[in-house]
Design a protein around this motif. Structure first.
Motif, short mmCIF file in Angstrom:
data_model
loop_
_atom_site.label_atom_id
_atom_site.label_comp_id
_atom_site.label_asym_id
_atom_site.label_seq_id
_atom_site.Cartn_x
_atom_site.Cartn_y
_atom_site.Cartn_z
N TRP A 54 -6.28 -0.63 6.40
CA TRP A 54 -4.82 -0.56 6.47
C TRP A 54 -4.36 -0.64 7.92
CZ3 TRP A 54 -1.30 0.11 2.39
CH2 TRP A 54 -1.85 0.37 1.13
N GLN A 55 -3.22 -1.27 8.14
CA GLN A 55 -2.50 -1.18 9.40
C GLN A 55 -1.45 -0.09 9.24
OE1 GLN A 55 -3.10 -3.03 12.24
NE2 GLN A 55 -4.88 -3.83 11.14
N VAL A 56 -1.51 0.93 10.11
CA VAL A 56 -0.62 2.09 9.98
C VAL A 56 0.29 2.14 11.21
CG1 VAL A 56 -0.51 4.58 9.66
CG2 VAL A 56 -2.44 3.30 8.71
N PHE A 57 1.61 2.15 10.95
CA PHE A 57 2.61 2.15 12.01
C PHE A 57 3.42 3.44 11.94
CE2 PHE A 57 1.79 -2.15 10.61
CZ PHE A 57 1.64 -2.87 11.78
N LEU A 58 3.69 4.03 13.12
CA LEU A 58 4.57 5.19 13.23
C LEU A 58 5.82 4.75 13.99
CD1 LEU A 58 5.15 8.25 12.92
CD2 LEU A 58 3.93 8.59 15.08
N TYR A 59 6.99 4.97 13.36
CA TYR A 59 8.26 4.53 13.92
C TYR A 59 9.12 5.73 14.29
CZ TYR A 59 7.36 -0.14 11.94
OH TYR A 59 6.83 -1.35 11.62
N SER A 60 9.85 5.60 15.41
CA SER A 60 10.98 6.47 15.73
C SER A 60 12.18 5.53 15.87
CB SER A 60 10.74 7.26 17.02
OG SER A 60 11.85 8.07 17.31
N ASP A 61 12.66 5.29 17.06
CA ASP A 61 13.65 4.23 17.25
C ASP A 61 12.96 2.87 17.20
OD1 ASP A 61 15.66 6.08 17.52
OD2 ASP A 61 15.41 6.24 19.69
N GLY A 62 11.69 2.84 17.61
CA GLY A 62 10.86 1.65 17.52
C GLY A 62 9.46 2.09 17.14
N ILE A 63 8.47 1.20 17.34
CA ILE A 63 7.09 1.55 17.02
C ILE A 63 6.56 2.52 18.07
CG2 ILE A 63 4.75 0.70 16.77
CD1 ILE A 63 5.83 -1.88 15.69
N VAL A 64 6.15 3.68 17.61
CA VAL A 64 5.59 4.70 18.50
C VAL A 64 4.08 4.59 18.57
CG1 VAL A 64 5.38 7.20 18.89
CG2 VAL A 64 7.51 6.25 17.98
N ASP A 65 3.45 4.21 17.44
CA ASP A 65 1.98 4.17 17.39
C ASP A 65 1.56 3.15 16.33
OD1 ASP A 65 -0.66 5.94 18.07
OD2 ASP A 65 -0.68 5.29 15.98
N LYS A 66 0.45 2.45 16.60
CA LYS A 66 -0.13 1.52 15.65
C LYS A 66 -1.63 1.70 15.66
CE LYS A 66 -0.94 -3.40 14.79
NZ LYS A 66 -0.72 -4.79 15.27
N ARG A 67 -2.22 1.80 14.48
CA ARG A 67 -3.67 1.94 14.39
C ARG A 67 -4.18 1.33 13.09
NH1 ARG A 67 -3.92 8.42 14.74
NH2 ARG A 67 -2.53 7.90 16.47
N THR A 68 -5.48 0.95 13.06
CA THR A 68 -6.14 0.41 11.87
C THR A 68 -7.06 1.48 11.31
OG1 THR A 68 -6.04 -1.83 12.76
CG2 THR A 68 -7.61 -1.41 10.98
N LEU A 69 -6.92 1.77 10.03
CA LEU A 69 -7.68 2.83 9.39
C LEU A 69 -8.31 2.30 8.10
CD1 LEU A 69 -5.10 5.74 9.84
CD2 LEU A 69 -7.18 5.37 11.19
N ASP A 70 -9.57 2.66 7.88
CA ASP A 70 -10.30 2.25 6.67
C ASP A 70 -10.48 3.44 5.75
OD1 ASP A 70 -10.59 -0.36 7.60
OD2 ASP A 70 -12.42 0.16 8.71
N THR A 71 -10.32 3.20 4.46
CA THR A 71 -10.55 4.27 3.49
C THR A 71 -12.05 4.53 3.36
OG1 THR A 71 -10.62 2.74 1.61
CG2 THR A 71 -8.47 3.68 2.20
N VAL A 72 -12.39 5.77 3.07
CA VAL A 72 -13.77 6.18 2.84
C VAL A 72 -13.82 6.99 1.54
CG1 VAL A 72 -14.37 6.21 5.28
CG2 VAL A 72 -13.48 8.28 4.22
N ASP A 73 -15.02 7.17 1.00
CA ASP A 73 -15.18 7.95 -0.23
C ASP A 73 -14.85 9.41 0.03
OD1 ASP A 73 -15.94 5.77 -1.70
OD2 ASP A 73 -18.09 6.07 -1.33
N ILE A 74 -13.97 9.97 -0.81
CA ILE A 74 -13.66 11.40 -0.77
C ILE A 74 -14.49 12.13 -1.81
CG2 ILE A 74 -11.86 13.13 -1.08
CD1 ILE A 74 -9.85 11.04 -0.08
N ASP A 75 -14.55 11.59 -3.02
CA ASP A 75 -15.42 12.08 -4.07
C ASP A 75 -15.75 10.90 -4.97
OD1 ASP A 75 -13.20 11.72 -5.74
OD2 ASP A 75 -12.59 13.82 -5.56
N ASP A 76 -16.23 11.17 -6.19
CA ASP A 76 -16.65 10.08 -7.08
C ASP A 76 -15.48 9.21 -7.51
OD1 ASP A 76 -19.22 10.99 -6.91
OD2 ASP A 76 -19.14 12.18 -8.75
N GLU A 77 -14.25 9.72 -7.46
CA GLU A 77 -13.11 8.99 -7.99
C GLU A 77 -12.08 8.59 -6.93
OE1 GLU A 77 -11.42 11.34 -11.05
OE2 GLU A 77 -13.15 11.18 -12.39
N LEU A 78 -12.06 9.28 -5.80
CA LEU A 78 -10.99 9.08 -4.82
C LEU A 78 -11.52 8.50 -3.51
CD1 LEU A 78 -8.99 12.41 -5.27
CD2 LEU A 78 -8.42 10.17 -6.22
N GLU A 79 -10.66 7.71 -2.87
CA GLU A 79 -10.90 7.25 -1.51
C GLU A 79 -9.68 7.56 -0.67
OE1 GLU A 79 -12.33 3.49 -0.51
OE2 GLU A 79 -14.08 3.52 -1.85
#
Length: 429
Positions: A157-182
């Motif tokens: 995922w591309q994750v953006f944090l906005y205030s008046d404009g873009i405050v932060d941008k980062r790329t994050l990958d999901t990982v296994d949390i348990d047998d059913e969730l990521e």
């Protein structure tokens, strides 16, 4: 013997459905004695209608061994042979694998099926807040948690944090949390933000659509957004009065500790104490409390305020009026009212018993004056809430003295004690 062999050949040819080949000429044999003629049995069906064994094999059903064969025609997700047609819908990569079943008409028992509830959540948890008094702004740290069980939401995922404009941008990958969730977790640290300011998180992910062969047919984006308020919510869920102590139970959620005020209104005088509180905390509020602070470990959840009224009562509570205690933020969260004190006295079981009516404001009791014993005074020195017992056997007229006994000394710049001026009870016991 030779005739028996010929009969067997004839029967096998009739069963196989083939015409009988011509027999080779045999060498002349010596004449044999004539045998009686053997009648040929009449078959109940036409031998020519029996199919060849190869045709029978072609009509037998094919049973797979479970492993792919070299020339097996591929079958798509709808169970039809051949490639994906132009008017057939494409499915996202990886979606529906867990729902594939065999293509026979077998019925799955109802007790073996399980409905999968879709989960896709963005959760914000506060961690830390630091208040700068000179600027009136905050440095805050909070955690973003993303949890999902939707296949197309797994991955990068591309994750953006906005205030008046873009405050932060980062790329994050999901990982296994348990047998059913990521999902994933990440922390954000923001400097010099205003209380009440609004932020926004936006998440974008590309989903590729695959053909049966594995090549990309098309792609699209999915988006998620969530507003973040740099403020807080707090509510009083319970309050308990125990003599001169009131306990408030609160529920807090948010990123910045709320500013609360405990207000005590007594006849002719009002006191207030202002403080900030977060979940998991317990704060004691009394007359001498210094509750100013700027650094907080912020948590969501329950909090407690313990309000000790004794010194407030000793400064301002009189028998002439009641009182009101409230907890406020931008509005009143909880309010308790008390009637004016109503003190009575009696002699019981060898003791003098002082009582205050239910729902009345507690009041300080200084002493009891025994008129029948040359106005001898017995010190009490405590707050009367509902009942006070004095270890003294007495019958006759008494005076109960009480009310405020603390006053501010301007010269010494502190509170000092004095003799109360109010007679709270005058009568026979």
């Amino acid at each position: 013997m030779k005739y028996q062999i010929l009969a067997l050949i004839l029967i096998s040819l009739v069963i196989s459905g083939c015409s009988m080949p011509s027999l080779p000429s045999l060498p002349s044999m010596p004449a044999l004695p004539s045998l009686p003629s053997i009648p040929v049995p009449k078959l109940p069906f036409n031998p020519e209608s029996i199919p060849f064994i190869g045709d029978l094999l072609k009509k037998l059903p094919f049973f797979s061994s479970g492993e792919a064969e070299g020339n097996v025609t591929p079958v798509n997700e709808s169970g039809k042979q051949g490639g994906l047609k132009a008017n057939e819908s494409l499915k996202p990569e990886g979606v529906g694998k867990q729902n594939q079943t065999n293509q026979t008409n077998q019925t799955v028992p109802a007790n073996l099926t399980k409905e999968v509830v879709k989960i896709s959540k963005l959760i914000f948890n506060p961690l830390h807040a630091d208040y700068n008094r000179s600027t009136g702004r905050w440095d805050v740290i909070f955690k973003l948690d993303f949890v999902t069980n939707i296949k197309e939401e797994e991955g990068s995922w591309q994750v953006f944090l906005y205030s008046d404009g873009i405050v932060d941008k980062r790329t994050l990958d999901t990982v296994d949390i348990d047998d059913e969730l990521e999902g994933f977790s990440t922390n954000y640290a923001l400097k010099q933000v205003k209380e009440g300011e609004n932020l926004k998180i936006k998440m974008v992910k590309e989903v590729r659509l695959l053909q049966p062969g594995g090549s990309t047919a098309a792609s699209y984006e999915i988006e998620k957004e969530k507003e973040i308020s740099l403020s807080s919510q707090v509510e009083v869920v319970n309050s308990k009065v125990s003599c001169g102590r009131i306990d408030f139970e609160l529920n807090f959620s948010g990123l910045i500790p709320p500013r609360l005020t405990a207000e005590i209104k007594l006849p002719g005088k009002t006191f207030s104490k202002t403080f900030r509180i977060t979940g998991g905390e317990s704060i004691d509020v009394n007359f001498d409390s210094n509750l100013n602070r700027d650094i907080f470990d912020v948590r969501n959840g329950k909090a407690e305020i313990h309000l000790n009224l004794e010194k407030f009562l000793r400064i301002a509570a009189t028998p002439e009026g009641g009182g009101e205690i409230s907890i406020k933020s931008s509005k009143v969260l909880s309010s308790l009212s008390f009637d004016k004190p109503n003190v009575t006295a009696k002699s019981e079981s060898g003791r003098i018993i002082l009582e205050n009516a239910n729902g009345s404001l507690p009041i300080y009791i200084d002493s009891i004056v025994l008129i029948e014993e040359n106005s001898r005074s017995i010190g009490v020195g405590r707050i009367l809430c509902d009942k006070v017992e004095v270890e003294k056997s007495y019958h006759g007229r008494i005076l109960v003295i009480g009310g405020p006994n603390l006053f501010w000394n301007d010269y010494k710049e502190r509170y000092q004690t004095k003799k109360p001026e109010f007679i709270l009870f005058d009568g026979e016991i």
